[in-house]
Scaffold this motif. Sequence first.
Motif, PDB file in Angstrom:
ATOM      1  N   PRO A 104      13.799   0.868  -3.677  1.00  0.00           N
ATOM      2  CA  PRO A 104      13.143   1.427  -2.660  1.00  0.00           C
ATOM      3  C   PRO A 104      12.883   0.932  -1.039  1.00  0.00           C
ATOM      4  O   PRO A 104      12.332   1.133  -0.236  1.00  0.00           O
ATOM      5  N   LEU A 105      13.028  -0.607  -1.544  1.00  0.00           N
ATOM      6  CA  LEU A 105      12.336  -1.481  -0.550  1.00  0.00           C
ATOM      7  C   LEU A 105      13.256  -1.995   0.706  1.00  0.00           C
ATOM      8  O   LEU A 105      12.814  -2.295   1.747  1.00  0.00           O
ATOM      9  N   ILE A 106      14.483  -1.534   0.675  1.00  0.00           N
ATOM     10  CA  ILE A 106      15.517  -1.956   1.759  1.00  0.00           C
ATOM     11  C   ILE A 106      15.731  -0.891   2.591  1.00  0.00           C
ATOM     12  O   ILE A 106      15.622  -1.218   3.860  1.00  0.00           O
ATOM     13  N   SER A 107      15.963   0.232   2.000  1.00  0.00           N
ATOM     14  CA  SER A 107      16.136   1.498   2.778  1.00  0.00           C
ATOM     15  C   SER A 107      17.502   1.464   3.483  1.00  0.00           C
ATOM     16  O   SER A 107      18.350   0.603   3.675  1.00  0.00           O
ATOM     17  N   PRO A 108      17.918   2.879   3.975  1.00  0.00           N
ATOM     18  CA  PRO A 108      19.282   2.906   4.656  1.00  0.00           C
ATOM     19  C   PRO A 108      19.233   2.167   6.036  1.00  0.00           C
ATOM     20  O   PRO A 108      20.164   2.501   6.389  1.00  0.00           O
TER      21      PRO A 108
ATOM     22  N   SER B 202      13.078   0.702   6.671  1.00  0.00           N
ATOM     23  CA  SER B 202      12.425  -0.522   6.653  1.00  0.00           C
ATOM     24  C   SER B 202      12.933  -1.365   7.863  1.00  0.00           C
ATOM     25  O   SER B 202      14.157  -1.761   7.917  1.00  0.00           O
ATOM     26  N   GLN B 203      11.868  -1.576   8.596  1.00  0.00           N
ATOM     27  CA  GLN B 203      12.448  -2.314   9.931  1.00  0.00           C
ATOM     28  C   GLN B 203      12.616  -3.470   9.745  1.00  0.00           C
ATOM     29  O   GLN B 203      13.198  -4.205  10.128  1.00  0.00           O
TER      30      GLN B 203
ATOM     31  N   ARG C 135       0.868  -1.105   0.064  1.00  0.00           N
ATOM     32  CA  ARG C 135      -0.020   0.063   0.193  1.00  0.00           C
ATOM     33  C   ARG C 135       0.797   1.320  -0.088  1.00  0.00           C
ATOM     34  O   ARG C 135       2.069   1.136   0.395  1.00  0.00           O
ATOM     35  N   SER C 136       0.325   2.425  -0.413  1.00  0.00           N
ATOM     36  CA  SER C 136       1.142   3.546  -0.681  1.00  0.00           C
ATOM     37  C   SER C 136       1.813   3.873   0.799  1.00  0.00           C
ATOM     38  O   SER C 136       3.015   4.350   0.813  1.00  0.00           O
ATOM     39  N   TRP C 137       1.109   3.937   1.725  1.00  0.00           N
ATOM     40  CA  TRP C 137       1.997   4.338   3.043  1.00  0.00           C
ATOM     41  C   TRP C 137       2.919   3.373   3.469  1.00  0.00           C
ATOM     42  O   TRP C 137       3.770   3.644   4.087  1.00  0.00           O
ATOM     43  N   GLN C 138       2.517   2.135   3.119  1.00  0.00           N
ATOM     44  CA  GLN C 138       3.688   1.014   3.511  1.00  0.00           C
ATOM     45  C   GLN C 138       5.014   1.128   2.713  1.00  0.00           C
ATOM     46  O   GLN C 138       6.009   1.219   3.135  1.00  0.00           O
ATOM     47  N   LEU C 139       4.792   1.711   1.390  1.00  0.00           N
ATOM     48  CA  LEU C 139       5.812   1.967   0.483  1.00  0.00           C
ATOM     49  C   LEU C 139       6.658   3.079   0.876  1.00  0.00           C
ATOM     50  O   LEU C 139       7.965   2.977   1.057  1.00  0.00           O
ATOM     51  N   ALA C 140       5.949   3.866   1.589  1.00  0.00           N
ATOM     52  CA  ALA C 140       6.470   5.252   2.111  1.00  0.00           C
ATOM     53  C   ALA C 140       7.505   5.114   3.088  1.00  0.00           C
ATOM     54  O   ALA C 140       8.622   5.477   3.102  1.00  0.00           O
TER      55      ALA C 140
END
Length: 387
Positions: free
Chosen positions: A85-89, A59-60, A48-53
């Motif tokens: 975008p899915l792994i994150s810093p 990304s915990q 969902r949009s908020w999840q992707l954001a």
Amino acid sequence: MRILSVHNYYKIRGGEDESCKSEKSLLREMGHLVDEYEKDNISIPSYRSWQLATQTIWSQESYQAVRQKLQHQPYDVVHVQNSFPLISPSVYYAAQAEGVPVIQTIRNYRLLCPNALFFRQGKVCEDCLNKAIPWPGIIHSCYRNNRLASGITASMISIHRLLKTWDRKVDKYIALTHFARNKLIQGGLPANKIIVKPNFVNPDPGVGHGKGQFALYVGRLSVEKGLDTLLSAWDKLQSPFPLRIVGDGPLSELVLDKIKESPHISWLGRKSIDEVHQLMGEASFLIFPSKWYETFGRVAIEAFAKGTPVIASQIGAIAELVEHKRTGLQFQPGDSLDLAEQVEWALSHPEELQQMRLEVRQEFEAKYTARANYQQLIEIYRMAANN
């Protein structure tokens, strides 16, 4: 040495993904243990949009997964190829929490620019460079032509800039060229942490004969890659010469229209890497008409490996790789007339072109072999571990 490779794959696999795979394969060939933590953009529609954001910014899930891996096995380094975008810093923080040094290879300009290209509306754009919040990228919907997605990407950049993630959580950055390194420094990344190490070609595809009597383009069919410049240049040639195009992308309709007008242009679609190398070896020269700040130019060094000169635009990293009238020719980016003139010069100087074939192969053997690259990579790992 044990390495954890972290990579977020693109939905459509490209040169960046291939370079990452080649690097992992090389390390394994040399006896190192390479484990992986990977995600694929093909799964984005399930969010969902908020999840992707939230996933893009922090990304915990990735934080916990990487930290657990590091707790389970002793690693020497964590090598992040792409976290967007899915792994994150968040993976940087996980590695630092476990005392494992982090290497980040920079294959685009995502840390400085929402669309990662410094390119907008058909030309170079640096409006977001050095801005604490890259708001122009939001206004212009620079990421995927979507203002919400651009806002999320800009938030990731600005939040981690505020947290000094780029300064404090990465031990060494790998830039692929000096041009890319200088641009990263200009954007605020710490100069003492950025080391230049190019991509490489492995296995060596061997030298071609170059007698196919055609020019070759390999890459995405898009404006930033300069395909429109290339097609326009072919209209300006004094003497017709065959052009073969490999790849696909948003300008495919433009290519189809041009094929109807000119019998000298053919579109071969997507090809396997072996088929591409075969074509490169047969081509008289490769054309690299990019308009954006390429961070490298893998296609160019693949051509070098085959002994094929490159006619390239004088911009970004590709201008660093191709030396005018030694390993190829240069033209002004976006200038189709200049490109046409360089093509005509190449066709009218067969002896010089033949000498370039020798020069590009020597350039490949000196700088872009697996052996040379491996030594550089291991030295970077050791430097990070010692720090």
